[in-house]
Design an enzyme around this catalytic site. Structure first.
Site, PDB file in Angstrom:
ATOM      1  N   HIS A 141     -17.620   1.837  -0.070  1.00  0.00           N
ATOM      2  CA  HIS A 141     -17.016   0.786   0.765  1.00  0.00           C
ATOM      3  C   HIS A 141     -17.420   0.883   2.233  1.00  0.00           C
ATOM      4  CE1 HIS A 141     -13.613  -1.618   2.529  1.00  0.00           C
ATOM      5  NE2 HIS A 141     -14.101  -2.416   1.603  1.00  0.00           N
ATOM      6  N   ASP A 147      -4.492  -0.954  -1.827  1.00  0.00           N
ATOM      7  CA  ASP A 147      -5.804  -0.835  -1.231  1.00  0.00           C
ATOM      8  C   ASP A 147      -6.699  -0.269  -2.341  1.00  0.00           C
ATOM      9  OD1 ASP A 147      -7.019  -1.364   1.251  1.00  0.00           O
ATOM     10  OD2 ASP A 147      -7.048   0.759   1.794  1.00  0.00           O
ATOM     11  N   LYS A 193      -6.706  -5.187  -3.024  1.00  0.00           N
ATOM     12  CA  LYS A 193      -7.470  -5.733  -1.892  1.00  0.00           C
ATOM     13  C   LYS A 193      -8.464  -4.703  -1.385  1.00  0.00           C
ATOM     14  CE  LYS A 193      -3.777  -4.427   1.279  1.00  0.00           C
ATOM     15  NZ  LYS A 193      -4.516  -3.418   2.054  1.00  0.00           N
ATOM     16  N   ASP A 244       0.804  -1.232   0.000  1.00  0.00           N
ATOM     17  CA  ASP A 244       0.000   0.000   0.000  1.00  0.00           C
ATOM     18  C   ASP A 244       0.837   1.283   0.000  1.00  0.00           C
ATOM     19  OD1 ASP A 244      -1.946  -1.929   0.222  1.00  0.00           O
ATOM     20  OD2 ASP A 244      -2.838  -1.156   2.063  1.00  0.00           O
ATOM     21  N   HIS A 264     -10.664   0.367  -3.095  1.00  0.00           N
ATOM     22  CA  HIS A 264     -12.057   0.302  -2.623  1.00  0.00           C
ATOM     23  C   HIS A 264     -13.045   0.902  -3.614  1.00  0.00           C
ATOM     24  CE1 HIS A 264     -10.473  -0.794   1.254  1.00  0.00           C
ATOM     25  NE2 HIS A 264      -9.948   0.386   1.517  1.00  0.00           N
ATOM     26  N   CYS A 284      -2.063  -2.798   7.739  1.00  0.00           N
ATOM     27  CA  CYS A 284      -1.934  -3.681   6.580  1.00  0.00           C
ATOM     28  C   CYS A 284      -0.628  -4.466   6.579  1.00  0.00           C
ATOM     29  CB  CYS A 284      -2.117  -2.877   5.295  1.00  0.00           C
ATOM     30  SG  CYS A 284      -3.812  -2.244   5.163  1.00  0.00           S
ATOM     31  N   HIS A 324     -10.799   6.731   1.263  1.00  0.00           N
ATOM     32  CA  HIS A 324      -9.417   6.636   0.772  1.00  0.00           C
ATOM     33  C   HIS A 324      -9.304   5.550  -0.290  1.00  0.00           C
ATOM     34  CE1 HIS A 324      -9.680   3.445   3.773  1.00  0.00           C
ATOM     35  NE2 HIS A 324      -8.733   2.835   3.094  1.00  0.00           N
TER      36      HIS A 324
END
Ligand SMILES: [Zn+2]
Length: 211
Positions: free
Chosen positions: A59, A53, A113, A15, A55, A158, A88
């Site tokens: 989310h 990351d 992810k 990330d 989303h 993470c 984010h």
């Protein structure tokens, strides 16, 4: 002489995205300082995997999607307790892009992810429902990897969750402390290091790995 790491070793770069950098939507203090450290490390690894990351706008981890809540508070979701974050790393946004200074052209896979709307995923291996796998464990196993070296953002979320799941999946796991930065919410960093130690993950510094 810089050490070199071969096919049984993988550098997992977690990330390193604009929204986690100073000025980003979910800024990690000094998050940008990991970039040159990771670039130095990555040059020593034949096998590098990146995570993002990633989303959807609706989310479940975004406070904006829960009426009457504020970022950084915790709510109960069907799969357990979830910290609510500022919006984010929305798919396709500038904030979700990798930091422009990340210099890892030889990375062989990018794993995204947190793309399921109703489930968060701190870990690169398994989503927060602790059931849904990302496929990374199978990929690494098929590639003959035994040791996973974890770097990136953030140490206590993470990175830690990924290293713990690497251990659970049967890999050796090493967290390179100076190639990570933490959010440290309510003592989360100290807890993460305790959990990592208990799980048998190693805590090392980049200089010791390179020379
Ligand atoms: Zn996220």
């Amino acid at each position: 002489m810089v050490k070199q790491y071969g096919p049984e070793d993988c550098l997992l770069v977690i990330d390193v995205q604009n929204d986690f950098m100073p000025g980003g939507a979910l800024a990690v203090a000094h998050g940008d300082e990991v970039v040159p450290v990771i670039n130095r490390l990555a040059a020593a690894f034949a096998h590098v995997v990146l995570t993002q990351d990633w989303h959807p706008a609706g989310h479940v981890s975004f406070a904006a999607n829960h009426a009457g809540t504020q970022p950084f508070q915790t709510v109960a979701l069907p799969y357990g307790q979830q910290v609510l974050w500022p919006t984010h790393c929305v798919q396709g946004s500038h904030g979700a892009a990798l930091h422009a200074g990340l210099d890892v052209p030889h990375a062989q896979m990018v794993i995204r992810k947190g793309h399921h709307r109703q489930v968060d995923s701190y870990s690169a291996f398994m989503e927060a429902d602790r059931i849904t796998r990302t496929g990374l464990g199978g990929y690494l196993r098929e590639r003959g990897v035994r040791r996973v070296f974890c770097v990136g953002l953030a140490t206590d979320y993470c990175v830690a969750w990924s290293a713990l799941d690497a251990r659970a999946a049967g890999f050796e796991a090493i967290v390179i402390e100076d190639a990570c930065r933490a959010i440290d919410l309510g003592g989360s960093l100290a807890r993460a290091w305790l959990d990592l130690e208990a799980a048998g993950a190693q805590r090392l510094q980049s200089a010791g790995l390179l020379y």
